[in-house]
Motif scaffolding. Structure first.
Motif, PDB file in Angstrom:
ATOM      1  N   ASP A 126      -6.649  -1.687  -6.368  1.00  0.00           N
ATOM      2  CA  ASP A 126      -7.190  -0.698  -7.297  1.00  0.00           C
ATOM      3  C   ASP A 126      -8.133   0.267  -6.587  1.00  0.00           C
ATOM      4  N   GLU A 127      -8.967  -0.266  -5.698  1.00  0.00           N
ATOM      5  CA  GLU A 127      -9.913   0.582  -4.983  1.00  0.00           C
ATOM      6  C   GLU A 127      -9.190   1.490  -4.007  1.00  0.00           C
ATOM      7  N   VAL A 128      -8.141   0.980  -3.349  1.00  0.00           N
ATOM      8  CA  VAL A 128      -7.338   1.816  -2.447  1.00  0.00           C
ATOM      9  C   VAL A 128      -6.692   2.954  -3.234  1.00  0.00           C
ATOM     10  N   ALA A 129      -6.127   2.638  -4.398  1.00  0.00           N
ATOM     11  CA  ALA A 129      -5.497   3.662  -5.231  1.00  0.00           C
ATOM     12  C   ALA A 129      -6.516   4.694  -5.695  1.00  0.00           C
ATOM     13  N   ARG A 130      -7.701   4.231  -6.072  1.00  0.00           N
ATOM     14  CA  ARG A 130      -8.753   5.165  -6.524  1.00  0.00           C
ATOM     15  C   ARG A 130      -9.131   6.139  -5.417  1.00  0.00           C
TER      16      ARG A 130
ATOM     17  N   LEU B 165      -9.737   6.929   5.305  1.00  0.00           N
ATOM     18  CA  LEU B 165      -9.572   6.200   4.052  1.00  0.00           C
ATOM     19  C   LEU B 165      -9.492   4.700   4.301  1.00  0.00           C
ATOM     20  N   GLY B 166      -8.716   4.301   5.292  1.00  0.00           N
ATOM     21  CA  GLY B 166      -8.597   2.892   5.642  1.00  0.00           C
ATOM     22  C   GLY B 166      -7.927   2.070   4.556  1.00  0.00           C
TER      23      GLY B 166
ATOM     24  N   THR C 223       0.831  -1.211   0.000  1.00  0.00           N
ATOM     25  CA  THR C 223       0.000   0.000   0.000  1.00  0.00           C
ATOM     26  C   THR C 223       0.860   1.253   0.000  1.00  0.00           C
ATOM     27  N   LEU C 224       1.999   1.213   0.714  1.00  0.00           N
ATOM     28  CA  LEU C 224       2.882   2.378   0.740  1.00  0.00           C
ATOM     29  C   LEU C 224       3.485   2.632  -0.639  1.00  0.00           C
TER      30      LEU C 224
END
Length: 223
Positions: free
Chosen positions: A173-177, A166-167, A78-79
């Motif tokens: 892909d959803e985290v990046a969006r 944000l969590g 994620t980082l």
């Protein structure tokens, strides 16, 4: 789901989806038979991410491919994704990290990070601040570290709450969006608040000089 269902769920035409698959930014579906492929939620998430990259950031196919390739790479974190999203959003050239013309602004950035124990080096965010300091200095706004600390005092508590809101849930892909939308929203909000403060300061000066009426541009009364 079939391609037509993917188009319905993502809001992207089948023609565009096929193009994205062809240029390598959307993964192919799983072949059910020689003529039919099936798609999953990850394809919906990828389509939604590409829409943000294309419509909010105006990203090129090459830029989108770079980010999606990182997301799809084994071991990507994620980082890593967050830094890549910041890189794309800030649009700062990588050579700023070594350009001697930015040495003083780099040192101010590093000193701010040292004083606050902010981690993130090397990364897009610290290059972004270096570049922003240089641009500000060109128009006479030469911020020193003490002034940057004042900004940091205001922003740091918000950063913690934003990250918590944000969590980490969802696909990469959803985290990046969500990250990209949040970066864009925060930037607009900060610029708008700053603009409002500067407009208010200008109006206050005009009133104090007697160049404007005392009730100029007051907000509406509370309901």
């Amino acid at each position: 789901m079939k391609l037509s269902k993917l188009a319905e769920k993502s809001g992207v035409s089948t023609t565009t989806l096929k193009h994205w698959i062809r240029v390598g930014i959307m993964p192919s579906g799983r072949l059910r038979n020689p003529t039919t492929a099936v798609y999953e939620q990850r394809h919906v998430d990828r389509a939604r991410l590409i829409l943000v990259l294309r419509d909010v950031y105006g990203a090129s196919t090459q830029a989108i491919r770079s980010l999606t390739a990182l997301i799809d790479a084994p071991g990507s974190t994620t980082l890593n994704v967050m830094n890549a999203c910041q890189e794309l959003a800030l649009g700062v050239p990588e050579d700023i990290a070594d350009d001697p013309a930015y040495a003083d602004f780099r040192e101010r950035t590093y000193e701010l990070m040292r004083r606050r124990d902010w981690r993130g080096y090397p990364g897009a965010a610290e290059r972004g601040l270096t570049f922003a300091l240089a641009q500000a200095a060109e128009v006479g706004l030469d911020y020193d570290v003490a002034e940057l600390m004042e900004y940091a005092d205001a922003v740091e508590p918000l950063a913690g709450r934003n990250i918590a809101a944000l969590g980490p849930e969802g696909s990469p892909d959803e985290v990046a969006r969500r990250l990209l939308l949040a970066i864009n929203a925060r930037a607009r909000q900060l610029v708008a608040v700053s603009s409002l403060a500067h407009a208010a300061a200008s109006i206050r000066s005009a009133i104090e000089r007697g160049d404007a009426p005392a009730d100029l541009a007051k907000p509406p009364a509370a309901p």
